[in-house]
Write a protein that holds these residues in place. Sequence first.
Motif, PDB file in Angstrom:
ATOM      1  N   ILE A 134       2.214   7.343  -6.537  1.00 28.50           N
ATOM      2  CA  ILE A 134       1.157   8.195  -7.093  1.00 28.50           C
ATOM      3  C   ILE A 134       1.308   9.631  -6.584  1.00 28.50           C
ATOM      4  O   ILE A 134       1.186  10.595  -7.346  1.00 28.50           O
ATOM      5  CB  ILE A 134      -0.233   7.615  -6.742  1.00 28.50           C
ATOM      6  CG1 ILE A 134      -0.407   6.261  -7.452  1.00 28.50           C
ATOM      7  CG2 ILE A 134      -1.347   8.572  -7.138  1.00 28.50           C
ATOM      8  CD1 ILE A 134      -1.607   5.457  -6.997  1.00 28.50           C
ATOM      9  N   LYS A 135       1.635   9.760  -5.302  1.00 26.25           N
ATOM     10  CA  LYS A 135       1.871  11.101  -4.738  1.00 26.25           C
ATOM     11  C   LYS A 135       2.984  11.815  -5.493  1.00 26.25           C
ATOM     12  O   LYS A 135       2.919  13.020  -5.756  1.00 26.25           O
ATOM     13  CB  LYS A 135       2.268  10.994  -3.261  1.00 26.25           C
ATOM     14  CG  LYS A 135       1.127  10.721  -2.317  1.00 26.25           C
ATOM     15  CD  LYS A 135       1.683  10.648  -0.889  1.00 26.25           C
ATOM     16  CE  LYS A 135       0.649  10.156   0.091  1.00 26.25           C
ATOM     17  NZ  LYS A 135       1.270   9.761   1.381  1.00 26.25           N
TER      18      LYS A 135
ATOM     19  N   LYS B 287       0.820  -1.219   0.000  1.00 27.75           N
ATOM     20  CA  LYS B 287       0.000   0.000   0.000  1.00 27.75           C
ATOM     21  C   LYS B 287       0.852   1.265   0.000  1.00 27.75           C
ATOM     22  O   LYS B 287       0.564   2.219  -0.725  1.00 27.75           O
ATOM     23  CB  LYS B 287      -0.901   0.041   1.246  1.00 27.75           C
ATOM     24  CG  LYS B 287      -2.131  -0.823   1.141  1.00 27.75           C
ATOM     25  CD  LYS B 287      -3.214  -0.365   2.120  1.00 27.75           C
ATOM     26  CE  LYS B 287      -2.991  -0.882   3.521  1.00 27.75           C
ATOM     27  NZ  LYS B 287      -4.202  -0.807   4.366  1.00 27.75           N
ATOM     28  N   ILE B 288       1.884   1.283   0.834  1.00 24.63           N
ATOM     29  CA  ILE B 288       2.678   2.503   0.990  1.00 24.63           C
ATOM     30  C   ILE B 288       3.426   2.878  -0.307  1.00 24.63           C
ATOM     31  O   ILE B 288       3.280   4.003  -0.790  1.00 24.63           O
ATOM     32  CB  ILE B 288       3.628   2.405   2.213  1.00 24.63           C
ATOM     33  CG1 ILE B 288       2.779   2.408   3.504  1.00 24.63           C
ATOM     34  CG2 ILE B 288       4.632   3.556   2.238  1.00 24.63           C
ATOM     35  CD1 ILE B 288       3.571   2.207   4.785  1.00 24.63           C
ATOM     36  N   PRO B 289       4.188   1.956  -0.915  1.00 27.36           N
ATOM     37  CA  PRO B 289       4.868   2.346  -2.168  1.00 27.36           C
ATOM     38  C   PRO B 289       3.903   2.656  -3.313  1.00 27.36           C
ATOM     39  O   PRO B 289       4.195   3.524  -4.140  1.00 27.36           O
ATOM     40  CB  PRO B 289       5.746   1.135  -2.512  1.00 27.36           C
ATOM     41  CG  PRO B 289       5.317   0.052  -1.614  1.00 27.36           C
ATOM     42  CD  PRO B 289       4.617   0.639  -0.449  1.00 27.36           C
ATOM     43  N   PHE B 290       2.766   1.959  -3.355  1.00 25.22           N
ATOM     44  CA  PHE B 290       1.754   2.249  -4.384  1.00 25.22           C
ATOM     45  C   PHE B 290       1.317   3.706  -4.249  1.00 25.22           C
ATOM     46  O   PHE B 290       1.345   4.481  -5.216  1.00 25.22           O
ATOM     47  CB  PHE B 290       0.551   1.312  -4.204  1.00 25.22           C
ATOM     48  CG  PHE B 290      -0.565   1.503  -5.205  1.00 25.22           C
ATOM     49  CD1 PHE B 290      -0.410   1.130  -6.529  1.00 25.22           C
ATOM     50  CD2 PHE B 290      -1.787   2.061  -4.813  1.00 25.22           C
ATOM     51  CE1 PHE B 290      -1.434   1.289  -7.456  1.00 25.22           C
ATOM     52  CE2 PHE B 290      -2.814   2.231  -5.731  1.00 25.22           C
ATOM     53  CZ  PHE B 290      -2.640   1.846  -7.054  1.00 25.22           C
ATOM     54  N   THR B 291       0.962   4.088  -3.044  1.00 23.55           N
ATOM     55  CA  THR B 291       0.458   5.441  -2.808  1.00 23.55           C
ATOM     56  C   THR B 291       1.564   6.480  -2.953  1.00 23.55           C
ATOM     57  O   THR B 291       1.345   7.548  -3.531  1.00 23.55           O
ATOM     58  CB  THR B 291      -0.173   5.510  -1.401  1.00 23.55           C
ATOM     59  OG1 THR B 291      -1.139   4.473  -1.300  1.00 23.55           O
ATOM     60  CG2 THR B 291      -0.850   6.854  -1.178  1.00 23.55           C
TER      61      THR B 291
ATOM     62  N   LYS C  77       3.154  15.402  -7.305  1.00 31.98           N
ATOM     63  CA  LYS C  77       4.115  16.407  -6.834  1.00 31.98           C
ATOM     64  C   LYS C  77       4.776  17.051  -8.043  1.00 31.98           C
ATOM     65  O   LYS C  77       4.956  18.268  -8.107  1.00 31.98           O
ATOM     66  CB  LYS C  77       5.168  15.729  -5.937  1.00 31.98           C
ATOM     67  CG  LYS C  77       5.726  16.638  -4.869  1.00 31.98           C
ATOM     68  CD  LYS C  77       6.647  15.900  -3.933  1.00 31.98           C
ATOM     69  CE  LYS C  77       8.098  16.129  -4.333  1.00 31.98           C
ATOM     70  NZ  LYS C  77       9.002  15.178  -3.669  1.00 31.98           N
ATOM     71  N   ASN C  78       5.139  16.206  -9.019  1.00 29.91           N
ATOM     72  CA  ASN C  78       5.829  16.708 -10.200  1.00 29.91           C
ATOM     73  C   ASN C  78       4.871  17.291 -11.234  1.00 29.91           C
ATOM     74  O   ASN C  78       5.270  18.100 -12.053  1.00 29.91           O
ATOM     75  CB  ASN C  78       6.650  15.585 -10.849  1.00 29.91           C
ATOM     76  CG  ASN C  78       7.700  15.051  -9.897  1.00 29.91           C
ATOM     77  OD1 ASN C  78       8.254  15.797  -9.087  1.00 29.91           O
ATOM     78  ND2 ASN C  78       7.955  13.747  -9.965  1.00 29.91           N
ATOM     79  N   ASN C  79       3.644  16.831 -11.211  1.00 29.82           N
ATOM     80  CA  ASN C  79       2.666  17.291 -12.198  1.00 29.82           C
ATOM     81  C   ASN C  79       1.275  17.385 -11.565  1.00 29.82           C
ATOM     82  O   ASN C  79       0.438  16.517 -11.767  1.00 29.82           O
ATOM     83  CB  ASN C  79       2.667  16.337 -13.403  1.00 29.82           C
ATOM     84  CG  ASN C  79       1.777  16.829 -14.519  1.00 29.82           C
ATOM     85  OD1 ASN C  79       1.180  17.904 -14.414  1.00 29.82           O
ATOM     86  ND2 ASN C  79       1.665  16.043 -15.578  1.00 29.82           N
ATOM     87  N   PRO C  80       1.052  18.463 -10.816  1.00 31.97           N
ATOM     88  CA  PRO C  80      -0.210  18.597 -10.069  1.00 31.97           C
ATOM     89  C   PRO C  80      -1.442  18.564 -10.965  1.00 31.97           C
ATOM     90  O   PRO C  80      -2.547  18.286 -10.481  1.00 31.97           O
ATOM     91  CB  PRO C  80      -0.086  19.965  -9.406  1.00 31.97           C
ATOM     92  CG  PRO C  80       1.353  20.310  -9.444  1.00 31.97           C
ATOM     93  CD  PRO C  80       1.944  19.611 -10.622  1.00 31.97           C
ATOM     94  N   ASP C  81      -1.284  18.832 -12.258  1.00 32.22           N
ATOM     95  CA  ASP C  81      -2.436  18.875 -13.165  1.00 32.22           C
ATOM     96  C   ASP C  81      -2.704  17.544 -13.868  1.00 32.22           C
ATOM     97  O   ASP C  81      -3.601  17.481 -14.715  1.00 32.22           O
ATOM     98  CB  ASP C  81      -2.237  19.967 -14.220  1.00 32.22           C
ATOM     99  CG  ASP C  81      -2.184  21.348 -13.581  1.00 32.22           C
ATOM    100  OD1 ASP C  81      -2.851  21.532 -12.542  1.00 32.22           O
ATOM    101  OD2 ASP C  81      -1.461  22.211 -14.102  1.00 32.22           O
ATOM    102  N   GLU C  82      -1.924  16.526 -13.545  1.00 37.26           N
ATOM    103  CA  GLU C  82      -2.142  15.233 -14.209  1.00 37.26           C
ATOM    104  C   GLU C  82      -3.601  14.780 -14.011  1.00 37.26           C
ATOM    105  O   GLU C  82      -4.108  14.797 -12.896  1.00 37.26           O
ATOM    106  CB  GLU C  82      -1.189  14.183 -13.615  1.00 37.26           C
ATOM    107  CG  GLU C  82      -1.291  12.829 -14.295  1.00 37.26           C
ATOM    108  CD  GLU C  82      -1.047  12.907 -15.796  1.00 37.26           C
ATOM    109  OE1 GLU C  82       0.091  13.204 -16.189  1.00 37.26           O
ATOM    110  OE2 GLU C  82      -2.003  12.708 -16.568  1.00 37.26           O
TER     111      GLU C  82
ATOM    112  N   LEU D 245      -1.551   5.923 -12.241  1.00 36.62           N
ATOM    113  CA  LEU D 245      -1.647   4.580 -11.645  1.00 36.62           C
ATOM    114  C   LEU D 245      -0.470   3.676 -12.039  1.00 36.62           C
ATOM    115  O   LEU D 245      -0.033   2.842 -11.249  1.00 36.62           O
ATOM    116  CB  LEU D 245      -2.965   3.914 -12.041  1.00 36.62           C
ATOM    117  CG  LEU D 245      -4.217   4.497 -11.383  1.00 36.62           C
ATOM    118  CD1 LEU D 245      -5.480   3.935 -12.022  1.00 36.62           C
ATOM    119  CD2 LEU D 245      -4.221   4.240  -9.875  1.00 36.62           C
ATOM    120  N   ALA D 246       0.049   3.879 -13.250  1.00 36.68           N
ATOM    121  CA  ALA D 246       1.137   3.014 -13.735  1.00 36.68           C
ATOM    122  C   ALA D 246       2.359   3.028 -12.808  1.00 36.68           C
ATOM    123  O   ALA D 246       2.919   1.958 -12.517  1.00 36.68           O
ATOM    124  CB  ALA D 246       1.512   3.385 -15.167  1.00 36.68           C
TER     125      ALA D 246
END
Length: 283
Positions: A242-243, A235-239, A247-252, A259-260
């Motif tokens: 995604i975070k 769970k932790i690395p998955f999330t 962080k790098n692209n807030p508009d994604e 998800l990839a």
Amino acid sequence: SLVNTKQMLQDAKKNKYAVGAFNIHNLETLKAVVKTAAEMESPLILQTTPGTIKHAGEDYIAAMAEVASEKYDIPIALHLDHGNSFDLVVKCIRAGYTSVMIDGSMLPYEENVELTKKVVEVAHAAGVTVEAELGNIVGVEDDMYVKEDKSAFTDPKMAVDFVEKTGVDSLAIAIGTAHGMYKGEVKLDFERLKEIASLVDIPLVLHGASGVPDELVKKAIALGICKLNIATELKIPFTNAIKEVFKNNPDESDPRKFLAPGEKAIEEVVKEKIKLFGCGGRA
Ligand code: 13P
Ligand code: ZN
Ligand code: NA
């Protein structure tokens, strides 16, 4: 098609390795786990808690797992983790789950025996294997929280009586692991594990494996643990992955794009765990 856990856990017991049981939540987490297990030719247990079933639906989950089992040439079981009622067990078996845990560990002993026995009866009639729990595993899992001071390690003699009375296929024991990550040093009661393993014939299960140092995991396997549950360390690395995207692209805004990386992050962890558990090449 999906298989139950009978043969894979018996083989693990005989050959002193453990099968990884990974908690999945959606298509991406399932794909990551299945793909990695197939690459490593490992038997696999996919598992979902009642909370995940509420979130995703047992029918959707069973359908995805069934597709995975057709797609890859490894034995895959779909397991209900911490099943909290007889009704949910029946619902999961109807949906296509091949293995269930009935967690009566919070009940008084005799009630745990009765509930587990009842589940074993219906499950075995459907060719479904059953895991039960004796003793309390502390920490947070799904909607349940077990406080430290309420914890009770599994009593070896009680375990013998429990297995005899219920006819359960595998037993989750409490020897000091906890759900979630650990604050202090992890201390496991290996003497207790050794004693239980010497008295009880069926495969033993260790919950709360996230955060347990590799050396302790290896020792637990050597002493008779045949199934290890991993939830938090996926769970932790998955999330986090995604975070990082946001962080790098807030508009994604393309779910595939954010998800990839989560899926990739899980693959790395599963690979390490399969190596550690020794189940690679056992499919
Ligand atoms: P962790 O979250 O510590 O990996 O525990 C998982 C578990 O026991 C699921 O049943
Ligand atoms: Zn658990
Ligand atoms: Na843990």
